[in-house]
Design a protein around this motif. Structure first.
Motif, mmCIF file in Angstrom:
data_model
loop_
_atom_site.group_PDB
_atom_site.id
_atom_site.type_symbol
_atom_site.label_atom_id
_atom_site.label_comp_id
_atom_site.label_asym_id
_atom_site.label_seq_id
_atom_site.Cartn_x
_atom_site.Cartn_y
_atom_site.Cartn_z
ATOM 1 N N THR A 1 18.658 31.971 3.454
ATOM 2 C CA THR A 1 17.814 33.135 3.754
ATOM 3 C C THR A 1 18.174 33.668 5.136
ATOM 4 O O THR A 1 17.949 32.996 6.150
ATOM 5 N N GLY B 1 13.628 37.833 6.220
ATOM 6 C CA GLY B 1 12.467 37.767 5.349
ATOM 7 C C GLY B 1 11.631 36.544 5.631
ATOM 8 O O GLY B 1 11.243 36.294 6.781
ATOM 9 N N THR C 1 13.320 34.513 0.375
ATOM 10 C CA THR C 1 13.814 35.865 0.092
ATOM 11 C C THR C 1 15.311 35.925 0.341
ATOM 12 O O THR C 1 15.828 36.910 0.856
ATOM 13 N N GLN D 1 3.503 40.303 9.837
ATOM 14 C CA GLN D 1 4.021 39.743 8.594
ATOM 15 C C GLN D 1 2.851 39.522 7.639
ATOM 16 O O GLN D 1 2.035 38.611 7.811
#
Length: 867
Positions: A340, A343, A368, A458
């Protein structure tokens, strides 16, 4: 195989019938004579007597024997036949011999029952029978019409029936041999195919293992090469930013090398079935904290959000193998981080319906990242597989699936290319009380019902935090950074404002300054373990506490208690969940680990001759280790076994300590409380206190510093780090006469130390900073102190002194870790858990037996290194 068994059964049945047909029988010879008529008279007499005796009549009906007269050789006989049951023979013979004392039993081996005689022409005559008082009418064959029929054992030839039976058996045997030959042929053919397949698989496995070892070699070679290259650069440069960067590369490569080595060891242990699961009580929040620290340290600075999303039904305490559970979660989370680039990586935990008396936990690791091709779902669990041929997975996923299977769990994958992946685990775990509903108990109801607002950039992280705050019955709202800039009223209306560090921009800081000046609201700064650590002490006037993501329910509990305990006076103490961290204290400053000074031995501590040190440690072996380390250095050492003894030593006017080494977890009074008492007296403000602890989370470490500690050392203590502590805090003192060094009774210099399953002496030597003499002294103390520990424990258990037994098991566990006796650590912990759970004596003694066996092995192995 089933067909073969059927044939055998049929053969046995046929043979049994044949044997039954040829079964021997017996007859009772009653009398013999030259006339059949005379024998018939005896037949009539016996039939009447048998009919009068119910027992004989019943036996006759059951066994089907008769009283007959027939020719036998040159004579006629009266006979009772055929008889096969010995008990019936005895009973009938006894009856017959009352009238015919000379009657006897004759056994026929394989003879057939005689054929029935044809009825001859007869005439009626009246005769007198002397043995009877009345005249009887009997049938006497007419003399001229008598035909003589001989019914006797043939002297020549074989009866046709026997020939038929023999032929049937012979045919069956022949058929069996044919079928058996066919079966053997098929079996050999199958074995040949299996051997061929196994041979091919073996070749593939050997080839695959060669590939694995090549990969391992490459993986080890790469960081090793990086270490060498970076080391050369450091040697060629002076202290500057470049040196710092190169040192950071060395640290990363060193950690990578260690991870690969550990994975390889686990891989080989799994292959050889040497991995054993532990069964112990643990707090899942501790597992999550340790995992979060490990994963974030490896991926720090990546810009990826790290989230724990924990549902309210998840208990805090479980019984199982916390080490292996943590290893699985660490492997999977680290793997998600690796794939990752931007994300988030999230761990979602929820409780499924219980099954078989165990709690079923579901762990979903979501990312993600790049995603995985569904065709590769099985491949990625193979060692050093590739996800979409972009990055290798190493051994971690293989090890994780194997451990999950050992724990009785399962794993599945869901993934979409370029969007991310979900690894879904279900693992059954025991709990101390399956019906417990309140897993966290606040000191008072007043700690609930507060209003919180979360300012987060977030959304997923905000939702997870909101869920955990609501678990404790609080009113929680979430606002984005843009929403706060447009409308800031909620910041003034909420009792607690939690702001992510990413959202704590200068304009927001100005806004928070207004909130603090106009209200009593509390402000909490939410940092992230994924970001590089930085000092927030300059924000002390704006924030009341600081928390580090990812968060769990225990740390949210600590935050709530920390924020409101000063304003709530009436609290309960019974059954209240203890705090693990101090979020308010982390606002002070950033605390780094003590660096390790290289090439340090026990002789190096002579540089501090004349210094006075107080060691507060409840573990006797740990005391001995430190005493041995300072032996002959000229350092004056005072020992205390708990916080109370430490206070007495500090307050004694005859003592003036240059340094206090303070253990945290001790009986009577722990290191926190002892430090609090010491710092309450201003005359001890300048006395350095350094903690000895196994804790490592920022909040936990911050609590130590908030209480007045100056540094922290993590157990097992590295000699090089301890030397750094002395260098920092022990001022130069006038050299005192050095304490004469105790003559080493373990001259181990030059001894080759090896790692075995019982004692990893090579690892233990490294913990002693490579000082063979010091390690030898530690082994000697271990053998001396615990040579009779098995007997002592037995007395404690049998007398019900479980507190003393737990203390001894705990001490042995800690010291066994220092000398490298890993399995001894595990069995000591298992015994400690058993004592804590109040198991019945039989189960405790079973754990004790395992403990005794391992202790005997460790002592035996340790003595090999002693003179």
């Amino acid at each position: 195989m089933q067909y073969y068994k059927l044939i055998i059964t049929a053969l046995v049945a046929m043979a049994s019938l044949a044997l039954m047909a040829a079964e021997p029988y017996m007859n009772i010879v009653v009398a013999a004579g030259n006339s059949k008529a005379e024998m018939d008279i005896y037949v009539h007499t016996l039939k009447r007597k048998f009919a009068e005796d119910p027992a004989i009549a019943e036996a006759q009906a059951k066994e089907h024997f008769e009283v007959v007269s027939r020719r036998s050789g040159r004579h006629y006989i009266t006979s009772v036949e055929p008889l096969r049951d010995s008990e019936v023979v005895s009973r009938v013979l006894e009856k017959v011999q009352r009238s015919f004392p000379d009657a006897y039993v004759y056994t026929h081996r394989g003879d057939e029952v005689p054929a029935a005689e044809p009825e001859p022409k007869v005439e009626v005559k009246t005769i007198y029978v002397p043995a009877e008082p009345e005249i009887k009418t009997v049938y006497i064959p007419a003399a001229p019409e008598v035909k003589t029929i001989y019914v006797d054992r043939p002297s020549k030839g074989i009866p046709s029936e026997k020939i038929l039976i023999a032929l049937v058996i012979l045919g069956a045997l022949l058929l069996l041999l044919i079928l058996f030959a066919l079966y053997q042929k098929q079996k050999l053919s199958k074995i040949s195919r299996v051997l061929k397949k196994e041979h091919e698989e073996l070749e593939q496995m050997l080839e695959h293992q060669e590939d694995i070892m090549v990969n391992v070699g490459e993986k080890i070679r790469q960081p090793a090469k990086e270490i060498n290259t970076s080391s050369e650069k450091i040697l060629q440069t002076q202290l500057d930013p470049e040196q710092s960067r190169e040192l950071e590369k060395i640290k990363h490569s060193d950690e990578l090398l260690l991870d690969i080595t550990n994975d390889l060891i686990d891989f080989l242990n799994l292959k050889s079935d040497k991995v054993k699961l532990r069964h112990e009580l643990f707090n899942i929040n501790n597992v999550l904290d340790e995992m979060a620290g490990t994963v974030s340290s490896r991926a720090r600075g990546r810009g990826v959000e790290f989230i724990f999303d924990i549902e309210k039904g998840v208990p805090a305490k479980f019984i199982g193998d916390s080490l292996r559970l943590g290893q699985v979660l660490t492997n999977l989370m680290s793997n998600a981080m690796k794939f990752t680039e931007a994300g988030e990586v999230k761990l979602h935990i929820r409780r499924l319906p219980d099954k078989g008396g165990k709690v079923m936990l579901e762990f979903i690791i979501s990312d993600t990242g790049i995603g995985i091709d569904p065709k590769r779902f099985n491949d990625i669990f193979e060692p050093f597989s590739s996800a979409n041929d972009l990055k290798e997975t190493g051994l971690g996923l293989y090890i994780s699936r194997a451990l999950i299977g050992m724990m009785g769990g399962a794993i599945e994958i869901k993934s979409v290319i370029s969007k991310g992946s979900d690894f879904i685990l279900t693992i059954p775990l025991e709990v101390p009380d399956v019906n417990e509903k309140r897993h966290y108990r606040l000191p008072a109801k007043a700690f609930t019902g507060h209003s919180f607002v979360i300012v987060e950039v977030q959304p997923t992280a905000a939702d997870a935090l909101k869920k955990m705050l609501e678990y404790f019955k609080n009113d929680v709202s979430v606002r984005s950074l843009g929403a706060i800039r447009n409308k800031s009223d909620i910041l003034f209306e909420s009792e607690v404002v939690i702001i992510a560090e990413d959202a704590f921009t200068p304009d927001v800081q100005a806004l928070i300054k207004r909130v603090k000046s106009e209200t009593d609201n509390k402000v909490v700064l939410a940092g992230s373990m994924m970001n590089e650590p930085h000092d927030v002490s300059g924000l002390k006037s704006l924030i009341d506490a600081r928390i580090m993501k990812p968060l769990n329910l225990q740390r949210i509990y600590d935050l709530i208690v920390d924020l409101f305990e000063d304003s709530i006076k009436e609290v309960d103490t019974e059954g209240v969940t203890p705090r693990h961290t101090s979020p308010k204290a982390i606002t002070e400053q950033h605390y780094e680990d003590v660096p390790e000074t290289p090439n340090i031995t026990k002789q190096s501590f002579s540089a501090f001759a004349g210094a006075s040190v107080l060691i507060v440690e409840d573990n006797l072996i740990n005391q001995k280790v430190l005493l041995s380390l300072f032996n002959g250095s000229g350092i004056r050492v005072t020992m205390a076994s708990d916080g109370v003894e430490a206070l007495e030593a500090v307050q004694d006017p005859k003592n003036r300590f240059d340094l206090v080494l303070m253990d945290i977890n001790m009986p009577v009074m722990d290191g926190y409380e002892a430090t609090r008492h010491i710092r309450s007296d201003a005359q001890y403000d300048d006395m350095p206190i350094v903690s000895l602890t196994g804790l490592g989370l920022p909040e936990e470490i911050a609590k130590m510093y908030a209480l007045g500690m100056n540094a922290h050392l993590t157990k097992p203590v590295q000699v090089g780090r301890l030397y750094t502590v002395f260098s920092r805090f022990v001022k130069a003192v006038a050299p005192a006469a050095k304490t004469p060094a105790r003559t080493a009774t373990s001259p181990l210099k030059g001894t080759t130390f090896a790692n075995t399953e019982v004692l990893a002496a090579k690892d233990g030597l490294m913990r002693a900073s490579g000082d063979a003499e010091l390690y030898g002294e530690i082994l000697e103390e271990y053998v001396t102190l615990y040579a009779s520990a098995d007997q002592t424990l037995e007395v404690f258990i049998k007398t019900g002194n479980f507190d003393a037994a737990k203390k001894l098991a705990h001490d042995i566990k800690g010291v066994s870790a220092n000398i490298g006796a890993t399995h001894m650590v595990q069995v000591s912990e298992a015994l400690n858990v058993g004592l804590s759970r109040n198991l019945e004596n039989s189960k405790l003694l079973a754990l004790k037996s395992d403990f005794d066996r391992h202790l005997h092995d460790v002592l035996k192995e340790a003595r090999k290194y002693l003179p």
